[in-house]
Design an enzyme around this catalytic site. Structure first.
Site, PDB file in Angstrom:
ATOM      1  N   HIS A 145       0.815  -1.219   0.000  1.00 59.59           N
ATOM      2  CA  HIS A 145       0.000   0.000   0.000  1.00 59.59           C
ATOM      3  C   HIS A 145       0.849   1.271   0.000  1.00 59.59           C
ATOM      4  CE1 HIS A 145      -3.625  -2.266   0.437  1.00 59.59           C
ATOM      5  NE2 HIS A 145      -3.349  -2.697   1.650  1.00 59.59           N
ATOM      6  N   HIS A 172      -6.502  -7.173  -0.325  1.00 56.20           N
ATOM      7  CA  HIS A 172      -6.562  -5.736  -0.582  1.00 56.20           C
ATOM      8  C   HIS A 172      -5.723  -5.390  -1.815  1.00 56.20           C
ATOM      9  CE1 HIS A 172      -7.120  -6.221   3.836  1.00 56.20           C
ATOM     10  NE2 HIS A 172      -8.093  -5.341   3.628  1.00 56.20           N
ATOM     11  N   ASP A 184      -4.762 -12.798   3.571  1.00 54.00           N
ATOM     12  CA  ASP A 184      -5.960 -12.299   4.240  1.00 54.00           C
ATOM     13  C   ASP A 184      -7.236 -12.530   3.449  1.00 54.00           C
ATOM     14  OD1 ASP A 184      -4.831 -10.523   2.461  1.00 54.00           O
ATOM     15  OD2 ASP A 184      -4.829  -8.812   3.817  1.00 54.00           O
ATOM     16  N   ASP A 193      -3.091 -10.728  -2.359  1.00 56.48           N
ATOM     17  CA  ASP A 193      -3.611 -10.182  -1.109  1.00 56.48           C
ATOM     18  C   ASP A 193      -5.062  -9.763  -1.319  1.00 56.48           C
ATOM     19  OD1 ASP A 193      -2.217  -8.743   1.594  1.00 56.48           O
ATOM     20  OD2 ASP A 193      -4.064  -7.796   0.911  1.00 56.48           O
TER      21      ASP A 193
END
Length: 314
Positions: free
Chosen positions: A121, A160, A241, A158
Site C-alpha cells: 500500500h 486488498h 488475508d 492479497d
C-alpha cells in the site's frame, strides 16, 4: 530455496490493539522453521538509501526513517511507527533486494521474504494501510536498474489491492502488475479499468467469493496475461488475508487455494523466468490461517518445477 528474515522485523510495534502485530511474523517463522527448517535461511541486510530512492520521494523516506522520538507516531489513520520501525522497514526492504540478487545471480532460483511491516500500500509519497516502505516495489526496481531486467511481473493475491505498487509502476512498462482483490474494500482502488500504460491488470472478487470464483478468475484472466508478458522474474505479494478465517475481509478462500495459485505461478516462472521467483509476505491477520498458508506457500515454491507439493485437494 532461500528464506530471508531479520529479528528487527519483530521490533516494529504499531500498538497493542493493532492487527499488524509482531505475532504475525512470529507465527510465520515458527511454521516455516517447523516445516521447512532445512532450507537456506539467511539474515536480511538493511536496504540502502539509494535503493529506497528508486521508488520513494526523499520526504517520504525521511518521514519513515525518523528515529528521534518515543512512543508511537501516526503516519496515517491506520499506520503507526514506533522507535523500532526504522530498522524493521530497512531490513524488510533489504530482504527483497537480497532475494532479487540471489535468484538472478544464480545462488538459488526461489526466495521467500518473511518480513514485516508489509509494503504494497505504500506509495512513492506516503505510508498507508500498515505499510511504511513498498518492499516489493523496491525489489522490482532493483531488478530493473541493477540487473537490467526488462520484464518483471508483480503478482498480488492479497485481499486488498496493492495501490502503492500499481501507482509506482503504472507508467513503467518494465514492470507489469497483476492483482486479484475483494471489491469494495480498502484502499478502494484497483478497478479493472485501471490499466496504467497497458501494464496493469486488476480482477475483482465480490464479497463471499470462494475457491471456485478465485481459481476461475485466475485461470481465465490473470494467468494467461502473465504468460503473455513472459516475465524474466516473477515477484509475489503474498498476502493471506483472503482466507475464510481472516477478520479483515469477506472472502472464503482456504489454504489449498493459496497452494494452488502458488503452484500455477511456479509453473509460469519455470516456463518463462528460469524458475526465478521472489515472494514477499504482505497481509494475513488470523494467526492460524497465516501459519497454514505460509507453510503451504513455501512448500509449493520449493517443489521442483511447480509440481504439486501441498497434501490437499486441487
Amino acid at each position: 530455496m532461500i528464506i530471508l528474515s531479520h529479528p528487527a522485523c519483530l521490533a516494529h510495534d504499531p500498538g497493542p490493539e493493532h492487527p499488524e502485530r509482531p505475532a504475525r511474523l512470529e507465527a510465520v517463522l515458527a511454521s516455516l522453521r517447523r516445516d521447512h527448517g532445512d532450507l537456506d535461511w539467511r539474515e536480511a541486510p538493511a536496504a540502502k538509501l539509494g535503493d529506497l530512492r528508486r521508488v520513494h520521494s526523499q520526504a517520504h523516506i525521511d518521514e519513515v526513517l525518523e528515529h528521534d522520538f518515543t512512543g508511537y507516531r501516526l503516519l496515517d489513520p491506520d499506520t503507526v511507527a514506533s522507535p523500532g520501525s526504522r530498522a524493521a522497514a530497512l531490513h524488510a526492504a533489504g530482504a527483497v533486494i537480497a532475494a532479487v540478487d540471489a535468484v538472478i545471480d544464480g545462488s538459488d532460483p526461489v526466495a521467500f521474504c518473511a518480513v514485516r511491516p508489509p509494503g504494497h500500500h505504500a506509495t512513492g509519497e506516503a505510508a498507508m494501510g500498515f505499510c511504511l516502505l513498498n518492499n516489493i516495489a523496491i525489489g522490482a526496481a532493483h531488478a530493473c536498474e541493477r540487473h537490467g531486467l526488462e520484464r518483471v511481473a508483480v503478482v498480488d493475491f492479497d485481499v486488498h489491492h496493492g495501490n502503492g505498487t500499481q501507482a509506482i509502476f503504472s507508467q513503467d512498462r518494465r514492470v507489469a502488475y497483476f492483482s486479484s482483490h475483494e471489491s469494495g474494500l480498502f484502499p478502494y482502488t484497483g478497478a479493472p479499468s485501471e490499466r496504467g500504460a497497458g501494464n496493469v491488470m486488476n480482477a475483482l472478487l465480490p464479497p463471499g467469493s470462494g475457491s471456485f470464483h478465485f481459481r476461475n478468475l485466475w485461470e481465465d484472466q490473470l494467468l494467461p496475461a502473465i504468460e503473455a508478458f513472459r516475465p524474466q522474474l516473477l515477484m509475489i505479494s503474498a498476502g493471506f488475508d483472503a482466507h475464510m478465517r481472516d477478520p479483515m475481509a469477506d472472502l472464503m478462500l482456504e489454504t489449498e487455494d493459496f497452494a494452488w495459485i502458488t503452484r500455477r505461478l511456479h509453473q509460469i516462472a519455470t516456463t518463462h523466468a528460469r524458475g526465478r521467483i521472489v515472494s514477499v509476505l504482505e497481509g494475513g491477520y488470523d494467526l492460524e490461517a497465516l501459519r497454514e498458508c505460509s507453510a503451504a506457500h513455501v512448500a509449493e515454491l520449493r517443489a521442483p518445477g511447480g509440481q504439486c507439493a501441498f497434501p490437499g485437494p486441487g
